[in-house]
Design a protein around this motif. Structure first.
Motif, PDB file in Angstrom:
ATOM      1  N   GLY A 101     -23.802  10.396  -2.303  1.00 17.54           N
ATOM      2  CA  GLY A 101     -23.058  10.874  -3.455  1.00 17.54           C
ATOM      3  C   GLY A 101     -23.841  10.727  -4.744  1.00 17.54           C
ATOM      4  N   LEU A 102     -24.618   9.659  -4.853  1.00 17.75           N
ATOM      5  CA  LEU A 102     -25.485   9.483  -6.024  1.00 17.75           C
ATOM      6  C   LEU A 102     -26.551  10.568  -6.070  1.00 17.75           C
ATOM      7  CD1 LEU A 102     -25.929   5.600  -6.113  1.00 17.75           C
ATOM      8  CD2 LEU A 102     -24.865   7.027  -7.885  1.00 17.75           C
ATOM      9  N   TYR A 103     -27.087  10.918  -4.897  1.00 17.08           N
ATOM     10  CA  TYR A 103     -28.081  11.994  -4.837  1.00 17.08           C
ATOM     11  C   TYR A 103     -27.461  13.321  -5.269  1.00 17.08           C
ATOM     12  CZ  TYR A 103     -31.152  15.546  -2.838  1.00 17.08           C
ATOM     13  OH  TYR A 103     -31.945  16.650  -2.658  1.00 17.08           O
ATOM     14  N   PHE A 111     -27.311  19.029   3.724  1.00 15.85           N
ATOM     15  CA  PHE A 111     -28.254  20.102   4.059  1.00 15.85           C
ATOM     16  C   PHE A 111     -28.067  21.301   3.129  1.00 15.85           C
ATOM     17  CE2 PHE A 111     -29.604  23.904   6.337  1.00 15.85           C
ATOM     18  CZ  PHE A 111     -30.825  23.515   6.874  1.00 15.85           C
ATOM     19  N   CYS A 112     -26.823  21.490   2.644  1.00 16.87           N
ATOM     20  CA  CYS A 112     -26.501  22.660   1.810  1.00 16.87           C
ATOM     21  C   CYS A 112     -26.632  22.381   0.319  1.00 16.87           C
ATOM     22  CB  CYS A 112     -25.070  23.123   2.108  1.00 16.87           C
ATOM     23  SG  CYS A 112     -24.807  23.730   3.793  1.00 16.87           S
ATOM     24  N   VAL A 113     -27.272  21.280  -0.064  1.00 14.81           N
ATOM     25  CA  VAL A 113     -27.283  20.871  -1.469  1.00 14.81           C
ATOM     26  C   VAL A 113     -27.869  21.945  -2.391  1.00 14.81           C
ATOM     27  CG1 VAL A 113     -29.510  19.668  -1.257  1.00 14.81           C
ATOM     28  CG2 VAL A 113     -27.897  19.019  -3.071  1.00 14.81           C
ATOM     29  N   ASN A 114     -28.902  22.657  -1.952  1.00 15.24           N
ATOM     30  CA  ASN A 114     -29.491  23.699  -2.806  1.00 15.24           C
ATOM     31  C   ASN A 114     -28.503  24.837  -3.072  1.00 15.24           C
ATOM     32  OD1 ASN A 114     -31.953  22.361  -3.053  1.00 15.24           O
ATOM     33  ND2 ASN A 114     -32.852  23.378  -1.273  1.00 15.24           N
ATOM     34  N   GLN A 115     -27.697  25.160  -2.065  1.00 15.11           N
ATOM     35  CA  GLN A 115     -26.682  26.198  -2.232  1.00 15.11           C
ATOM     36  C   GLN A 115     -25.618  25.748  -3.235  1.00 15.11           C
ATOM     37  OE1 GLN A 115     -25.214  27.722   1.616  1.00 15.11           O
ATOM     38  NE2 GLN A 115     -26.861  26.569   2.605  1.00 15.11           N
ATOM     39  N   ILE A 116     -25.262  24.466  -3.167  1.00 13.04           N
ATOM     40  CA  ILE A 116     -24.250  23.908  -4.065  1.00 13.04           C
ATOM     41  C   ILE A 116     -24.753  23.928  -5.504  1.00 13.04           C
ATOM     42  CG2 ILE A 116     -22.927  21.827  -4.620  1.00 13.04           C
ATOM     43  CD1 ILE A 116     -23.252  21.127  -1.544  1.00 13.04           C
ATOM     44  N   VAL A 117     -26.003  23.517  -5.698  1.00  8.15           N
ATOM     45  CA  VAL A 117     -26.601  23.511  -7.032  1.00  8.15           C
ATOM     46  C   VAL A 117     -26.664  24.929  -7.588  1.00  8.15           C
ATOM     47  CG1 VAL A 117     -28.727  23.060  -8.332  1.00  8.15           C
ATOM     48  CG2 VAL A 117     -27.917  21.392  -6.643  1.00  8.15           C
ATOM     49  N   LYS A 118     -27.040  25.881  -6.757  1.00 11.37           N
ATOM     50  CA  LYS A 118     -27.154  27.274  -7.199  1.00 11.37           C
ATOM     51  C   LYS A 118     -25.811  27.820  -7.664  1.00 11.37           C
ATOM     52  CE  LYS A 118     -28.629  31.871  -5.640  1.00 11.37           C
ATOM     53  NZ  LYS A 118     -29.183  32.661  -4.506  1.00 11.37           N
ATOM     54  N   LEU A 119     -24.747  27.555  -6.907  1.00 11.97           N
ATOM     55  CA  LEU A 119     -23.417  28.034  -7.282  1.00 11.97           C
ATOM     56  C   LEU A 119     -22.926  27.354  -8.554  1.00 11.97           C
ATOM     57  CD1 LEU A 119     -21.716  28.235  -3.773  1.00 11.97           C
ATOM     58  CD2 LEU A 119     -22.081  30.143  -5.343  1.00 11.97           C
ATOM     59  N   THR A 120     -23.266  26.077  -8.709  1.00 10.81           N
ATOM     60  CA  THR A 120     -22.859  25.330  -9.901  1.00 10.81           C
ATOM     61  C   THR A 120     -23.520  25.918 -11.147  1.00 10.81           C
ATOM     62  OG1 THR A 120     -22.559  23.302  -8.610  1.00 10.81           O
ATOM     63  CG2 THR A 120     -22.833  23.058 -10.995  1.00 10.81           C
ATOM     64  N   LEU A 156     -22.066   2.683   2.942  1.00 11.01           N
ATOM     65  CA  LEU A 156     -22.363   2.603   1.514  1.00 11.01           C
ATOM     66  C   LEU A 156     -23.565   3.478   1.196  1.00 11.01           C
ATOM     67  CD1 LEU A 156     -21.846   1.184  -1.278  1.00 11.01           C
ATOM     68  CD2 LEU A 156     -23.598  -0.452  -0.581  1.00 11.01           C
ATOM     69  N   LEU A 157     -24.596   3.390   2.043  1.00 12.47           N
ATOM     70  CA  LEU A 157     -25.796   4.197   1.845  1.00 12.47           C
ATOM     71  C   LEU A 157     -25.519   5.679   2.100  1.00 12.47           C
ATOM     72  CD1 LEU A 157     -28.440   1.877   3.553  1.00 12.47           C
ATOM     73  CD2 LEU A 157     -28.096   2.226   1.095  1.00 12.47           C
ATOM     74  N   TRP A 158     -24.754   5.975   3.148  1.00 11.31           N
ATOM     75  CA  TRP A 158     -24.539   7.358   3.554  1.00 11.31           C
ATOM     76  C   TRP A 158     -23.623   8.115   2.594  1.00 11.31           C
ATOM     77  CZ3 TRP A 158     -27.076  10.753   6.002  1.00 11.31           C
ATOM     78  CH2 TRP A 158     -26.486  11.887   6.570  1.00 11.31           C
ATOM     79  N   ILE A 159     -22.516   7.469   2.186  1.00 13.47           N
ATOM     80  CA  ILE A 159     -21.569   8.143   1.306  1.00 13.47           C
ATOM     81  C   ILE A 159     -21.918   7.921  -0.164  1.00 13.47           C
ATOM     82  CG2 ILE A 159     -19.153   8.328   0.602  1.00 13.47           C
ATOM     83  CD1 ILE A 159     -18.330   7.480   3.384  1.00 13.47           C
ATOM     84  N   VAL A 160     -21.999   6.652  -0.558  1.00 13.31           N
ATOM     85  CA  VAL A 160     -22.258   6.357  -1.965  1.00 13.31           C
ATOM     86  C   VAL A 160     -23.696   6.733  -2.338  1.00 13.31           C
ATOM     87  CG1 VAL A 160     -22.279   4.565  -3.735  1.00 13.31           C
ATOM     88  CG2 VAL A 160     -20.515   4.554  -1.974  1.00 13.31           C
ATOM     89  N   GLY A 161     -24.645   6.399  -1.459  1.00 11.16           N
ATOM     90  CA  GLY A 161     -26.033   6.779  -1.712  1.00 11.16           C
ATOM     91  C   GLY A 161     -26.193   8.287  -1.748  1.00 11.16           C
ATOM     92  N   SER A 198     -24.851  13.648  -7.156  1.00 10.23           N
ATOM     93  CA  SER A 198     -24.548  13.523  -8.583  1.00 10.23           C
ATOM     94  C   SER A 198     -25.784  13.817  -9.428  1.00 10.23           C
ATOM     95  CB  SER A 198     -24.018  12.115  -8.894  1.00 10.23           C
ATOM     96  OG  SER A 198     -22.819  11.851  -8.204  1.00 10.23           O
ATOM     97  N   PHE A 199     -26.919  13.284  -8.992  1.00 10.59           N
ATOM     98  CA  PHE A 199     -28.178  13.522  -9.705  1.00 10.59           C
ATOM     99  C   PHE A 199     -28.532  15.002  -9.713  1.00 10.59           C
ATOM    100  CE2 PHE A 199     -32.823  14.046  -9.449  1.00 10.59           C
ATOM    101  CZ  PHE A 199     -33.181  13.529 -10.689  1.00 10.59           C
ATOM    102  N   ARG A 200     -28.424  15.640  -8.538  1.00 20.35           N
ATOM    103  CA  ARG A 200     -28.766  17.065  -8.442  1.00 20.35           C
ATOM    104  C   ARG A 200     -27.812  17.932  -9.276  1.00 20.35           C
ATOM    105  NH1 ARG A 200     -31.790  19.137  -4.307  1.00 20.35           N
ATOM    106  NH2 ARG A 200     -31.654  21.007  -5.627  1.00 20.35           N
ATOM    107  N   LEU A 201     -26.569  17.461  -9.437  1.00 18.27           N
ATOM    108  CA  LEU A 201     -25.556  18.240 -10.153  1.00 18.27           C
ATOM    109  C   LEU A 201     -25.373  17.776 -11.594  1.00 18.27           C
ATOM    110  CD1 LEU A 201     -22.954  18.403  -7.244  1.00 18.27           C
ATOM    111  CD2 LEU A 201     -24.312  20.325  -8.115  1.00 18.27           C
ATOM    112  N   GLY A 202     -26.293  16.934 -12.063  1.00 22.47           N
ATOM    113  CA  GLY A 202     -26.242  16.496 -13.454  1.00 22.47           C
ATOM    114  C   GLY A 202     -25.091  15.559 -13.766  1.00 22.47           C
ATOM    115  N   PHE A 203     -24.644  14.778 -12.748  1.00 21.85           N
ATOM    116  CA  PHE A 203     -23.531  13.834 -12.914  1.00 21.85           C
ATOM    117  C   PHE A 203     -22.342  14.510 -13.599  1.00 21.85           C
ATOM    118  CE2 PHE A 203     -27.207  11.113 -12.352  1.00 21.85           C
ATOM    119  CZ  PHE A 203     -26.716  10.129 -11.489  1.00 21.85           C
ATOM    120  N   LEU A 204     -21.971  15.671 -13.052  1.00 23.37           N
ATOM    121  CA  LEU A 204     -20.925  16.480 -13.688  1.00 23.37           C
ATOM    122  C   LEU A 204     -19.566  15.795 -13.717  1.00 23.37           C
ATOM    123  CD1 LEU A 204     -19.090  17.776 -11.173  1.00 23.37           C
ATOM    124  CD2 LEU A 204     -21.018  19.323 -11.011  1.00 23.37           C
TER     125      LEU A 204
END
Length: 477
Positions: free
Chosen positions: A28-30, A428-437, A21-26, A32-38
């Protein structure tokens, strides 16, 4: 030996509770927050530019369209988890398990969006000029950790060996429930899978683009009929989902009692098992799509989870809850959905569920074999990886003979391990994902006609290398 199996079962039950729950949902919430809950803020745009725009669309010049790629991914996600796994969530976790299934589904939209984004970013052209990608490529390419892709591949191979067998096992269980003999049914199912997988990715996608829409419509129409005929029970069923989400109540008579942790364990596990978010495997089919920008395919990943979990799984849940079949203690989870259909519309209902299970699990098993071979190619190369198909077909025979109940906990065990590995790389790649988004949504219209520069460069390099190879052959002649 039994003590080892018991230990695996105990660990699996623990892992798919609060830790996952923490690893996937937690996580995933992080994301979602970084991606503006798109998955909420841009859902209209996503649906407009996926299912409402690209339904049935085919690519040209032998390439694969976004629609073909997502049907391949849906072939994996629309499986036993939608019909039988969802019933297990209610049987072992009570109606509250549905709440946690929804939570995991909504959050996992961003998880699958993110893993598809890195898969698209790091995909590459193979020797035949076709795009290929997936965790076996992007985990190491995105993190720089040489050990992570091979480790993922090994665990994934073991899990998918079992998962494909479990899919066919659940299919055979339902056909046997109608009075057919198990061995001949298992052999026939295995042969049908073999016909598809021998042709590779092209064969798989040519089948899934036809079967996925047809089987989805068949099952959805059937569930709506059952729910409408039991509409008077819908308000109570809906209320029970929220009432037991934080108190826990399992099916009566013979099933284990459910506390909140059981509701979480079965809701989250079955939600993730259904939509494959966090596992990374469906990115293998997403990565073949002919699109201009990574995010154009990542939006299809959001649609995939939304359709699979929020729509199809929810319909199964309401079928089980409105008919009250979950409270009949003599009904096993594997046939709970079929029983609910039969109790409402008779033998026609049993036929609809059986055909749906057969089609869902058939396409899932075919997709999982393709995914497994992709991991084999990463580890041992093209020539040796071909034997993977035949090994999996042999295990499918075993799965058909033993059924899904004998395998599901071990699938959960290995799925938990490789999900942890995959998401470690994705987070680990979250910054790359945000940049592409941000790059895509800054001007979506631009990418309707302009191709992502990195892909243009790679296609040019491939074309130049191909021309050079032809010139070398010609000079020798």
């Amino acid at each position: 030996m039994q003590s080892v199996l018991d230990a695996i079962l105990a660990f699996t039950n623990w892992l798919w509770g609060i830790p996952m729950l923490l690893w996937i949902v937690g996580g995933g919430l992080y994301l979602s927050f970084r991606l503006g809950f798109l998955q909420f803020t841009k859902l209209g745009f996503i649906l407009k530019n996926t299912i409402f725009k690209g339904f049935g669309k085919k690519a040209e010049n032998g390439k694969f369209s976004s629609w073909q790629a997502v049907t391949g991914a849906l072939a994996s996600t629309l499986g036993a988890g939608n019909i039988i796994g969802t019933a297990m969530a209610i049987a072992y976790g009570g109606p509250g398990g549905v709440f946690w299934l929804w939570v995991s589904g909504l959050v996992c939209c961003c998880v699958k969006y993110s893993e598809t984004t890195v898969a698209m970013k790091y995909r590459r052209l193979n020797k035949d000029g076709q795009w290929e990608g997936g965790p076996q490529i992007y985990l190491t390419a995105g993190t720089g950790w040489k050990w992570i892709s091979p480790l993922y591949a090994v665990v994934c191979i073991v899990c998918l060996f079992l998962a494909a067998s479990a899919q066919i096992g659940s299919s055979v269980d339902n056909i046997v429930g109608m009075g057919a003999p198990r061995l001949p049914v298992t052999i026939i199912m295995t042969l049908l899978v073999a016909v598809v997988v021998i042709g590779g990715m092209k064969s798989l996608l040519s089948v899934t683009e036809r079967l996925v829409p047809a089987m989805s419509v068949l099952y959805i129409v059937g569930t709506l009929i059952v729910i409408i005929l039991n509409i008077q029970n819908l308000p109570a069923a809906f209320a029970s989902i929220f009432r037991y989400a934080f108190t826990g109540r399992a099916a009566v008579g013979g099933f284990a009692g459910a506390a909140v942790t059981q509701s979480i364990r079965w809701g989250v596990a079955r939600g993730c098992y259904s939509n494959d978010s966090g596992t990374g495997v469906t990115t293998i089919t997403h990565a073949v799509a002919d699109v201009n920008h990574p995010i154009q395919q990542s939006m299809w990943a959001v649609f995939e989870v939304f359709f699979d979990t929020i729509i199809v799984c929810s319909l199964t849940c309401f079928v089980i809850l409105t008919t009250g079949v979950w409270q009949q203690g003599n009904v096993a989870p594997a046939i709970m959905t079929a029983t609910a259909f039969n109790n409402t519309i008779g033998n026609v209902g049993t036929f609809i569920v059986t055909i749906s299970v057969v089609l869902f699990t058939f396409t899932t098993a075919c997709a999982q074999i393709e995914f497994t071979e992709a991991q084999f190619r990463k580890l041992v190369g093209d020539k040796l990886s071909v034997g993977c198909r035949w090994g999996m077909l042999a295990l499918i025979l075993v799965g058909g003979m033993v059924g899904i109940d004998a395998l599901i906990n071990y699938v959960d065990f290995f799925a938990g391990i490789y999900t942890i590995i995959n998401l470690l790389g994705v987070y680990f790649c979250v910054n790359q994902i945000v940049k592409l988004t941000k790059e895509y949504f800054a001007d979506p219209q631009k990418w309707e006609t302009q191709k992502w520069p990195k892909w243009v460069e790679e296609e040019k390099e491939y074309a130049d290398a191909h021309v050079k190879q032809i010139d070398e052959i010609a000079s020798k002649e």
